[in-house]
Design an enzyme around this catalytic site. Structure first.
Site, mmCIF file in Angstrom:
data_model
loop_
_atom_site.group_PDB
_atom_site.id
_atom_site.type_symbol
_atom_site.label_atom_id
_atom_site.label_comp_id
_atom_site.label_asym_id
_atom_site.label_seq_id
_atom_site.Cartn_x
_atom_site.Cartn_y
_atom_site.Cartn_z
ATOM 1 N N TYR A 156 12.361 -28.740 -26.860
ATOM 2 C CA TYR A 156 13.015 -27.491 -27.243
ATOM 3 C C TYR A 156 13.120 -27.451 -28.759
ATOM 4 O O TYR A 156 13.513 -28.437 -29.381
ATOM 5 C CB TYR A 156 14.422 -27.422 -26.630
ATOM 6 C CG TYR A 156 15.215 -26.184 -27.011
ATOM 7 C CD1 TYR A 156 14.867 -24.932 -26.521
ATOM 8 C CD2 TYR A 156 16.323 -26.281 -27.856
ATOM 9 C CE1 TYR A 156 15.602 -23.803 -26.863
ATOM 10 C CE2 TYR A 156 17.066 -25.156 -28.193
ATOM 11 C CZ TYR A 156 16.701 -23.910 -27.694
ATOM 12 O OH TYR A 156 17.436 -22.794 -28.033
ATOM 13 N N ASP A 251 10.457 -32.426 -35.379
ATOM 14 C CA ASP A 251 11.712 -31.713 -35.212
ATOM 15 C C ASP A 251 12.814 -32.760 -35.028
ATOM 16 O O ASP A 251 12.990 -33.309 -33.943
ATOM 17 C CB ASP A 251 11.624 -30.767 -34.013
ATOM 18 C CG ASP A 251 12.904 -29.957 -33.829
ATOM 19 O OD1 ASP A 251 13.885 -30.227 -34.561
ATOM 20 O OD2 ASP A 251 12.930 -29.073 -32.955
ATOM 21 N N LYS A 279 22.100 -29.749 -36.626
ATOM 22 C CA LYS A 279 23.127 -30.590 -35.984
ATOM 23 C C LYS A 279 23.880 -31.497 -36.963
ATOM 24 O O LYS A 279 24.681 -30.989 -37.727
ATOM 25 C CB LYS A 279 22.510 -31.306 -34.787
ATOM 26 C CG LYS A 279 21.983 -30.242 -33.793
ATOM 27 C CD LYS A 279 21.709 -30.637 -32.387
ATOM 28 C CE LYS A 279 21.512 -29.360 -31.557
ATOM 29 N NZ LYS A 279 20.245 -29.238 -30.889
#
Ligand SMILES: *Cc1c(COP(=O)(O)O)cnc(C)c1O
Length: 440
Positions: A156, A251, A279
């Site tokens: 994702y 990522d 994050k």
């Protein structure tokens, strides 16, 4: 029979206020939530509304306390309301919340990122991981002038149109192939390949010769549950992308500052061309970033032709929270990461032992403080093997744990996280809860 009775757990936990808040929210927002993964759909129970967090613990609107293994889906490596982070936000906020002009703290955070990640010489801050990956892909296409991108099943990378193809996280949890509203004209340029499969990679590069702009990968996938790429696979991926003049994008929105201060690229010793962050980088406030060599990043406006912008990008509160978080980690990294690793190891091993005793098939994947208990024999190495998990058994386990005051990610296909604030006592309480949950 309601979900908790089905789980065979007690009904000690009151949820009256959370249920009231849920009803109200549902009248105002789709599903009552602002991100679908929060709806607890896959685990078929009521979601507690959270009103407070301190360290590794959170409290809901009815006063129930939980040991938190969600950590806001990854950002909170230092736990909730870490005093130095709170202090940094407070001292920033009194000077104003946003200027739409440059502030000194942006370069402070940039310097920390660049020091931690040798593959990054220049960085651009955005406000989410989605923006980071979307922009990195635009940059790869701007440089290579090629159309196709490669991603992997179960990974994702946020909810940008071109990346919602065979995506993990909520898309996988809800069992939908992609998203309505994404044009085929857009998704046709996304090649989705099985994770950890070198043959599929070679085949794609020979089929789309000189047409692939980039490969984007979660080097340690966190969004189909925790599934690390093998080191050999990533080394191979680096070789192929170099050979084919395609960019390699790591990522590291989850893994950056998580599996080690230098992220997955330090863990594996592999240098990508571009890296995306989010994050932990924002210390619990909305921050994302993408970065790479100066040569590549000089293509970004205002220096170059690749346009990317943001009203709240580099927001001073968010930058301050990020600086406080990274400085804290940087100063104590020799201590923090080994401790996170050993406490996480203890937790997953003891819970696995309980599963074994109860005769429940369980496969544990863990890298440092990120881990998933898959309800399957395993091994779990890609989306295909992850999806063999017994999601009903997971949901029962989840409900039993929640009832016992342990808050796990509400899906089989997500990653749990430890923070620096989890203690041996938290781990022991969690193991005791698991022992019961497996047999109920
Ligand atoms: C969470 C996540 C994103 C998206 O970040 P948002 O801030 O939710 O937009 C992208 N990539 C990975 C690997 C993630 O885990």
């Amino acid at each position: 029979m309601n979900a908790r009775q089905a789980a065979g757990a007690g009904t000690s936990r009151k949820l009256k206020e959370s249920r009231r808040l849920q009803k109200r929210a549902e009248q105002l927002m789709p599903g009552g939530v602002n991100s679908p993964v929060r709806a607890f759909k896959a685990v078929e129970c009521d979601a507690p509304f959270i009103v407070r967090g301190q360290g590794a613990h959170i409290w809901d609107a009815d006063g129930n306390e939980y040991i938190d293994y969600l950590g806001s889906w990854g950002p909170l490596i230092l736990g909730h309301a870490e005093p130095t982070v709170v202090e940094a936000i407070l001292s920033a906020v009194v000077n104003g919340t946003s200027f739409g002009a440059s502030t000194p703290v942006e370069a402070d955070l940039a310097a920390l990122v660049i020091e931690a990640f040798p593959s990054v010489e220049r960085v651009r801050f955005v406000s989410s991981g989605t923006e980071a990956t979307m922009s990195a892909i635009r940059l790869a296409r701007a440089l290579t002038k090629r159309k196709y991108i490669v991603k992997f099943d179960g990974c994702y990378h946020g909810h940008a149109d071109s990346l919602l193809v065979k995506a993990g996280s909520g898309v996988a949890t809800l069992g939908i192939p992609g998203s309505a509203g994404v044009l085929e004209e857009v998704s046709q340029f996304t090649i989705a390949l099985p994770f950890n499969d070198p043959t599929a990679l070679e085949q794609a590069f020979s089929k789309y010769r000189h047409q692939i702009a980039c490969v984007i990968i979660e080097p340690i996938a966190g969004n189909m549950g925790c599934v690390p790429a093998s080191g050999g696979y990533l080394a191979n991926l680096r070789t192929i992308t170099q050979r084919e003049n395609a960019l390699l994008i790591f990522d590291e929105v989850i893994t950056g500052f998580r599996v080690g201060y230098g992220g997955a690229q330090e863990h594996y010793g592999i240098k990508p061309d571009l890296t995306t962050f989010g994050k932990i980088l924002g210390g619990g406030l909305p921050v994302g970033a993408f970065g790479g060599s100066a040569e590549l990043m000089n293509l970004v406006a205002p220096l170059g032709p690749m346009y990317q912008a943001g009203t709240l990008s580099g927001n001073p509160l968010a930058m301050s929270a990020g600086v406080a978080t990274l400085q804290y980690l940087r100063e104590r990294k020799a201590d923090i990461y080994p401790k996170l690793d050993s406490l996480s190891a203890k937790l997953v091993e003891e819970v696995s032992a309980c599963a074994k005793q109860a005769g429940v098939p369980l496969c544990v994947n863990r890298v440092g403080s990120m881990f998933t208990w898959f309800f399957t024999e395993g091994p779990v190495t890609d989306w295909n093997s992850a999806s063999k998990s017994d999601t009903q058994a997971f949901a029962r386990f989840f409900r039993g744990m929640l009832e016992a005051g342990v808050y796990l990610p509400p899906s089989q296909f997500e990653t749990a996280f430890l923070t620096t604030t989890h203690t041996d006592k938290d781990v022991e309480a969690t193991v005791a809860a698991a022992r019961k949950a497996f047999v109920s």
